[in-house]
Design a protein around this motif. Structure first.
Motif, short mmCIF file in Angstrom:
data_model
loop_
_atom_site.label_atom_id
_atom_site.label_comp_id
_atom_site.label_asym_id
_atom_site.label_seq_id
_atom_site.Cartn_x
_atom_site.Cartn_y
_atom_site.Cartn_z
N LEU A 235 0.93 -1.47 0.14
CA LEU A 235 0.11 0.36 -0.05
C LEU A 235 0.23 0.80 -0.16
N MET A 236 0.50 1.88 -0.59
CA MET A 236 1.13 3.23 -0.47
C MET A 236 -0.48 4.58 0.69
N VAL A 237 -0.07 4.57 1.17
CA VAL A 237 -0.33 5.16 1.99
C VAL A 237 -0.54 6.76 2.46
N LEU A 238 -1.58 7.96 1.97
CA LEU A 238 -1.60 9.33 1.65
C LEU A 238 -2.69 9.29 2.81
N GLU A 239 -1.96 9.94 3.62
CA GLU A 239 -2.33 10.77 4.49
C GLU A 239 -2.39 12.74 4.31
N ILE A 240 -3.94 12.68 4.17
CA ILE A 240 -3.90 13.93 3.71
C ILE A 240 -5.19 14.43 5.08
N SER A 241 -5.54 15.90 4.31
CA SER A 241 -6.58 16.90 5.29
C SER A 241 -7.88 16.71 4.51
N GLU A 242 -8.02 16.47 2.82
CA GLU A 242 -10.03 16.53 2.69
C GLU A 242 -8.85 14.93 1.63
N THR A 243 -9.68 13.75 2.08
CA THR A 243 -9.28 12.54 1.09
C THR A 243 -10.78 12.84 -0.20
N GLU A 244 -11.35 14.09 0.01
CA GLU A 244 -12.01 13.89 -1.61
C GLU A 244 -11.46 14.80 -2.50
N ASP A 245 -10.77 15.30 -2.10
CA ASP A 245 -10.28 16.70 -2.31
C ASP A 245 -9.17 15.99 -3.94
N LYS A 246 -9.86 15.30 -5.23
CA LYS A 246 -8.82 15.05 -6.09
C LYS A 246 -7.75 15.74 -6.87
N ASP A 247 -7.89 16.81 -7.36
CA ASP A 247 -7.30 17.91 -7.80
C ASP A 247 -6.24 18.36 -6.13
N LYS A 248 -6.32 17.98 -5.55
CA LYS A 248 -5.05 18.52 -4.30
C LYS A 248 -4.45 16.76 -4.49
N ILE A 249 -4.85 16.27 -4.25
CA ILE A 249 -4.42 14.75 -3.77
C ILE A 249 -3.01 14.63 -6.10
N LYS A 250 -3.47 14.77 -6.34
CA LYS A 250 -2.50 14.71 -7.70
C LYS A 250 -2.38 15.64 -7.80
N SER A 251 -2.32 16.49 -7.40
CA SER A 251 -1.11 17.20 -7.26
C SER A 251 0.04 17.75 -5.95
N PHE A 252 -0.28 17.20 -4.80
CA PHE A 252 0.46 16.36 -4.16
C PHE A 252 1.12 15.36 -4.42
N LEU A 253 0.71 14.46 -4.49
CA LEU A 253 1.83 13.59 -4.87
C LEU A 253 2.44 13.48 -6.33
N LYS A 254 2.07 14.74 -7.31
CA LYS A 254 3.18 14.94 -7.93
C LYS A 254 4.28 15.52 -8.33
N ASN A 255 4.08 16.08 -7.02
CA ASN A 255 5.31 17.18 -6.64
C ASN A 255 6.12 16.43 -5.23
#
Length: 248
Positions: A120-140
């Motif tokens: 598993l790649m576990v991503l701890e993030i404050s807003e799990t529903e914000d897909k744009d934020k998830i994509k941006s963070f993972l890319k960075n």
């Protein structure tokens, strides 16, 4: 003002290797003829407006082996290259290993973070529903990890080969995994961090060797082979699996 000639497109068929092949024929004001095969297996023939049909078929027959081989390669590739939804279960690669994304909502820390748990790649993030934020963070995150590792591998192989680039840049290149300029500057694609380490090393060695041989001559490949005798294995891996190295 000279009126530009329009492109005329037709759908045609030809029997190649015992199978009827459908292809898209594009006639325009261009001066040359070419055959292109898209990633989805569509065959496109582009030619001048007045090109005789018999010449088009002659070219297709001459390129029959290449066309059939390319179409076979596309069919054999995993069809499950699915656009990422950035939900639990999405597949992401890191150093050649596939991991399933697991989103964990964490409101205590404002800064997202990644950790690995077995597969598993576990991503701890404050807003799990914000897909744009998830994509941006993972890319960075990927870019940051790529910058650290690629610079380290450049340093290791520069010392081994005896060639040091003037500048190293980590970029997002659409069609290249790396490049080397005549000034001795090397660009590397951050998506290499998703490939196995030997594959990443192959690209680093490849570009460093270009500092001595700015071509793909026998001398160039001799330099690469001297450092990495089995480079063809990793070159083949990248050709066959590079399409999976994406977060899109």
């Amino acid at each position: 003002m000279k009126k530009s000639q329009k492109t005329v497109e037709t759908l045609s068929r030809i029997n190649l290797d015992g199978t009827e092949l459908e292809y898209n024929l594009k006639r325009s004001s261009r001066s040359t003829i070419s055959i292109m095969i898209t990633n989805t297996g569509q065959v496109i023939v582009s030619c001048p407006l007045q090109t005789p049909f018999v010449y088009i078929e002659k070219l297709l027959f001459e390129k029959e082996r290449w066309i059939v081989q390319k179409l076979d390669e596309i069919r054999e590739k995993p069809s499950a290259i699915i656009k990422k939804s950035f939900n639990n279960g999405d597949l992401f690669y890191y150093l050649g290993k596939p991991y399933k994304l697991k989103l964990v909502e964490n409101n205590i820390t404002q800064k997202p973070k990644v950790r690995f748990e077995e597969e598993l790649m576990v991503l701890e993030i404050s807003e799990t529903e914000d897909k744009d934020k998830i994509k941006s963070f993972l890319k960075n995150w990927y870019k940051s990890k790529a910058g650290e590792l690629l610079v380290e591998r450049i340093r290791i192989y520069s010392s081994l080969i005896g060639l040091s680039p003037k500048k190293v840049a980590i970029k997002e290149q659409k069609t290249r995994w790396g490049s080397c300029s005549s000034k001795g500057n090397i660009n590397l694609n951050w998506k290499l961090i998703m490939s196995p380490l030997p594959v990443l090393d192959y690209v680093v060695i490849h570009e460093l060797c270009h500092m001595k041989e700015m071509n793909h001559s026998g001398n160039f490949w001799g330099l690469v082979e001297a450092v990495m005798p089995d480079y063809k294995v990793y070159r083949k891996w990248l050709k066959e699996n590079g399409c999976n190295l994406s977060i899109e």
